[in-house]
Design a protein around this motif. Structure first.
Motif, PDB file in Angstrom:
ATOM      1  N   ARG A 196       0.830  -1.202   0.000  1.00  0.00           N
ATOM      2  CA  ARG A 196       0.000   0.000   0.000  1.00  0.00           C
ATOM      3  C   ARG A 196       0.863   1.249   0.000  1.00  0.00           C
ATOM      4  O   ARG A 196       2.044   1.215   0.316  1.00  0.00           O
ATOM      5  CB  ARG A 196      -0.910  -0.010   1.220  1.00  0.00           C
ATOM      6  CG  ARG A 196      -2.001  -1.078   1.146  1.00  0.00           C
ATOM      7  CD  ARG A 196      -2.888  -1.035   2.364  1.00  0.00           C
ATOM      8  NE  ARG A 196      -4.024  -1.945   2.249  1.00  0.00           N
ATOM      9  CZ  ARG A 196      -4.908  -2.144   3.195  1.00  0.00           C
ATOM     10  NH1 ARG A 196      -4.809  -1.502   4.350  1.00  0.00           N
ATOM     11  NH2 ARG A 196      -5.909  -2.988   3.008  1.00  0.00           N
ATOM     12  N   ALA A 197       0.239   2.372  -0.331  1.00  0.00           N
ATOM     13  CA  ALA A 197       0.952   3.646  -0.351  1.00  0.00           C
ATOM     14  C   ALA A 197       1.451   3.988   1.046  1.00  0.00           C
ATOM     15  O   ALA A 197       0.764   3.734   2.045  1.00  0.00           O
ATOM     16  CB  ALA A 197       0.032   4.747  -0.877  1.00  0.00           C
ATOM     17  N   GLY A 202      11.048  -2.033   1.496  1.00  0.00           N
ATOM     18  CA  GLY A 202      11.419  -3.318   2.092  1.00  0.00           C
ATOM     19  C   GLY A 202      10.222  -4.047   2.674  1.00  0.00           C
ATOM     20  O   GLY A 202      10.074  -5.265   2.494  1.00  0.00           O
ATOM     21  N   ARG A 203       9.351  -3.312   3.346  1.00  0.00           N
ATOM     22  CA  ARG A 203       8.170  -3.938   3.923  1.00  0.00           C
ATOM     23  C   ARG A 203       7.228  -4.431   2.837  1.00  0.00           C
ATOM     24  O   ARG A 203       6.646  -5.521   2.955  1.00  0.00           O
ATOM     25  CB  ARG A 203       7.454  -2.948   4.830  1.00  0.00           C
ATOM     26  CG  ARG A 203       6.241  -3.543   5.530  1.00  0.00           C
ATOM     27  CD  ARG A 203       5.620  -2.541   6.482  1.00  0.00           C
ATOM     28  NE  ARG A 203       4.424  -3.085   7.103  1.00  0.00           N
ATOM     29  CZ  ARG A 203       3.648  -2.404   7.941  1.00  0.00           C
ATOM     30  NH1 ARG A 203       3.962  -1.148   8.254  1.00  0.00           N
ATOM     31  NH2 ARG A 203       2.570  -2.959   8.458  1.00  0.00           N
ATOM     32  N   GLY A 359      13.367  14.912  -5.600  1.00  0.00           N
ATOM     33  CA  GLY A 359      12.157  15.710  -5.715  1.00  0.00           C
ATOM     34  C   GLY A 359      11.016  14.945  -6.344  1.00  0.00           C
ATOM     35  O   GLY A 359       9.876  15.010  -5.872  1.00  0.00           O
ATOM     36  N   VAL A 360      11.297  14.201  -7.399  1.00  0.00           N
ATOM     37  CA  VAL A 360      10.243  13.419  -8.057  1.00  0.00           C
ATOM     38  C   VAL A 360       9.718  12.343  -7.113  1.00  0.00           C
ATOM     39  O   VAL A 360       8.509  12.097  -7.037  1.00  0.00           O
ATOM     40  CB  VAL A 360      10.780  12.811  -9.364  1.00  0.00           C
ATOM     41  CG1 VAL A 360       9.780  11.818  -9.945  1.00  0.00           C
ATOM     42  CG2 VAL A 360      11.067  13.911 -10.378  1.00  0.00           C
ATOM     43  N   GLN A 361      10.626  11.708  -6.382  1.00  0.00           N
ATOM     44  CA  GLN A 361      10.178  10.679  -5.439  1.00  0.00           C
ATOM     45  C   GLN A 361       9.290  11.271  -4.355  1.00  0.00           C
ATOM     46  O   GLN A 361       8.278  10.675  -3.976  1.00  0.00           O
ATOM     47  CB  GLN A 361      11.376   9.976  -4.813  1.00  0.00           C
ATOM     48  CG  GLN A 361      10.990   8.803  -3.930  1.00  0.00           C
ATOM     49  CD  GLN A 361      12.182   8.113  -3.327  1.00  0.00           C
ATOM     50  OE1 GLN A 361      13.195   8.735  -3.039  1.00  0.00           O
ATOM     51  NE2 GLN A 361      12.068   6.801  -3.128  1.00  0.00           N
ATOM     52  N   ARG A 362       9.632  12.452  -3.869  1.00  0.00           N
ATOM     53  CA  ARG A 362       8.788  13.099  -2.857  1.00  0.00           C
ATOM     54  C   ARG A 362       7.421  13.441  -3.436  1.00  0.00           C
ATOM     55  O   ARG A 362       6.389  13.308  -2.762  1.00  0.00           O
ATOM     56  CB  ARG A 362       9.467  14.370  -2.342  1.00  0.00           C
ATOM     57  CG  ARG A 362      10.622  14.100  -1.393  1.00  0.00           C
ATOM     58  CD  ARG A 362      11.275  15.407  -0.948  1.00  0.00           C
ATOM     59  NE  ARG A 362      10.381  16.227  -0.158  1.00  0.00           N
ATOM     60  CZ  ARG A 362      10.184  16.102   1.155  1.00  0.00           C
ATOM     61  NH1 ARG A 362      10.813  15.152   1.827  1.00  0.00           N
ATOM     62  NH2 ARG A 362       9.370  16.910   1.806  1.00  0.00           N
ATOM     63  N   ALA A 369       5.475   2.172  -2.932  1.00  0.00           N
ATOM     64  CA  ALA A 369       6.894   2.122  -3.276  1.00  0.00           C
ATOM     65  C   ALA A 369       7.162   1.125  -4.398  1.00  0.00           C
ATOM     66  O   ALA A 369       8.020   1.359  -5.261  1.00  0.00           O
ATOM     67  CB  ALA A 369       7.716   1.764  -2.041  1.00  0.00           C
ATOM     68  N   LEU A 370       6.424   0.008  -4.405  1.00  0.00           N
ATOM     69  CA  LEU A 370       6.607  -0.971  -5.480  1.00  0.00           C
ATOM     70  C   LEU A 370       6.156  -0.411  -6.825  1.00  0.00           C
ATOM     71  O   LEU A 370       6.731  -0.745  -7.869  1.00  0.00           O
ATOM     72  CB  LEU A 370       5.843  -2.258  -5.160  1.00  0.00           C
ATOM     73  CG  LEU A 370       6.566  -3.286  -4.285  1.00  0.00           C
ATOM     74  CD1 LEU A 370       5.650  -4.467  -3.985  1.00  0.00           C
ATOM     75  CD2 LEU A 370       7.853  -3.776  -4.954  1.00  0.00           C
TER      76      LEU A 370
END
Length: 451
Positions: A196-197, A202-203, A359-362, A369-370
């Motif tokens: 989930r978001a 890792g989780r 910045g794009v990841q934020r 994450a997947l």
């Protein structure tokens, strides 16, 4: 009502550009000298002829020939460009559907959705090519239509649209696979709480592994998931058959389109997304202060990322002959005036690449994450094998990234994005129309600046 008003503005603006392009550049230009004669052969019913310089499948030519025949319109340069322009109008409504699906269609959201759609439809690289006869508009439209259908759970139709997208551009198979993987992640998230978001990568990977282990013990989810993915797997199988029969991915001119390891393409793409989506990225907390805090919280990660990027620049920078020989394209000037100015310039850009990626990841932190990892891997699969730095190749992954960033959380950010794209479009279209030039090797023939 709001969407119809936004569409009217968009369509009127785009039509005015189409008319101006036709008046200033009425003859086939650049790659149109290959696309237009091939489409005209199809209009004449000659489906056996093929120009060996064409490297993409004939989907656009077939669609144009059918549309012009149905309308009893002439298969001229203007007529063929008009069919491409009409696909640009369809893209507006596809984007509107994606905005409503991904960002809510609740009360009071219609105006924000319409404004956000207008901004996405005016994305400069895509908007520019609506007014020439290139395959980009059809390729983007087919992929995003497949994504919209998938989001609505219409997976068989999504697979069909994905198959159609391969008739526009072969590398769209990567994005069909991404759409299928996204559907699987949504299914797992909704039914089993996996990936989930907001959960760390890792989780999410551990949860996915636990789910897979459960399938080996006899749980029935795998069969249901396989049925969901069957349309996308079918497209992949058909594509595999095409590659085997064709002897490779590229049609026609294989000599200038050989795959090559070009890892810095991902760095250029990250910087491109951050620059084009700058209002949204900044609004998501990726301004100078936010980036500094993000780097300070995880300095080892940032240093490792910078080292990996520098290594990619060192080992895998590619200068394609087309990039260095054609001064009609903007990347020629970036390469000539920045990266070729001094050997260190390529490494001096690494901190900017780190900031862009952060910045794009934020800006995408509301997505699983997947999903982010899948987007990065698919972008790598589509871009890294290409030795040519071509901004048009970034369009589809840009749209996937931008559609999943906040679109209308801030009116100021949305207004800034609209103004940003309007300014870029005005500048690039003005240069194309008003600043032609000539090559010594082709006296009397006008050349024009373009993406």
């Amino acid at each position: 009502m709001e969407a119809a008003a936004a569409f009217a503005v968009y369509a009127a603006t785009s039509y005015a550009v189409l008319r101006r392009v036709g008046a200033a550049a009425g003859e086939p230009y650049m790659d149109e000298v290959f696309h237009i004669p091939q489409a005209q052969r199809y209009c004449a019913g000659d489906f056996g002829a093929w120009d060996p310089k064409l490297t993409t499948p004939p989907g656009l030519y077939l669609a144009s020939a059918a549309a012009l025949a149905a309308a009893r319109a002439p298969c001229t340069v203007a007529g063929l460009r008009a069919t491409n322009w009409a696909l640009g109008l369809a893209l507006f409504w596809t984007l509107h559907g994606l905005v409503r699906r991904l960002h809510g269609a609740g009360r009071g959201s219609a105006g924000r959705a319409a404004a956000a759609t207008l901004a996405l439809a005016l994305f400069p690289v895509t908007f520019f090519f609506h007014h020439l006869y290139y395959t980009d508009t059809a390729a983007v439209l087919a992929v995003l239509a497949a994504y919209l259908l998938s989001l609505h759970g219409r997976h068989a139709l999504a697979g069909a649209a994905g198959a159609a997208s391969l008739w526009m551009r072969q590398t769209n198979v990567v994005w069909v696979a991404f759409i299928g993987a996204s559907a699987a992640l949504r299914w797992l998230g909704e039914r089993r709480g996996v990936a989930r978001a907001g959960e760390p990568l890792g989780r999410s990977v551990a949860q996915l592994g636990a789910w897979a282990a459960g399938q080996r013990r006899g749980a029935g989810d795998a069969r249901a998931l396989a049925r969901l993915l069957a349309p996308y797997a079918g497209v992949a199988a058909l594509f595999g058959g095409f590659v085997a029969a064709n002897g490779g991915i590229v049609l026609g001119d294989k000599a200038h389109h050989r795959a090559q390891l070009h890892a810095p393409q991902l760095l250029y793409f990250g910087a491109y997304v951050a620059a084009m989506a700058a209002p949204a990225v900044l609004a998501a907390g990726a301004g100078p202060g936010g980036l500094a805090r993000a780097v300070a919280r995880r300095p080892a990660r940032s240093l490792a990322l910078a080292a990996a990027m520098a290594g990619a620049v060192r080992c895998c920078t590619v200068e394609h002959p087309f990039l260095l020989s054609d001064n009609r394209h903007y990347p020629f000037y970036v390469w000539k005036n920045v990266f070729r100015r001094h050997w260190a310039a390529r490494y001096a850009a690494v901190p900017a690449y780190v900031c862009a990626a952060t910045g794009v990841q934020r800006a995408l932190r509301r997505t699983p994450a997947l999903w982010q990892l899948g987007l990065a891997l698919c972008a790598a699969a589509a871009l890294v094998p290409s030795p040519l730095l071509e901004l048009r190749y970034f369009t589809v992954p840009y749209y996937f990234a931008r559609l999943h960033m906040p679109l209308a959380g801030s009116r100021a950010a949305l207004a800034a994005e609209l103004a940003w794209f309007a300014a870029i479009n005005a500048a690039t279209i003005w240069l194309f129309l008003s600043r032609p030039f000539a090559w010594d090797s082709e006296p009397g023939r006008q050349q024009r600046f373009m993406w």
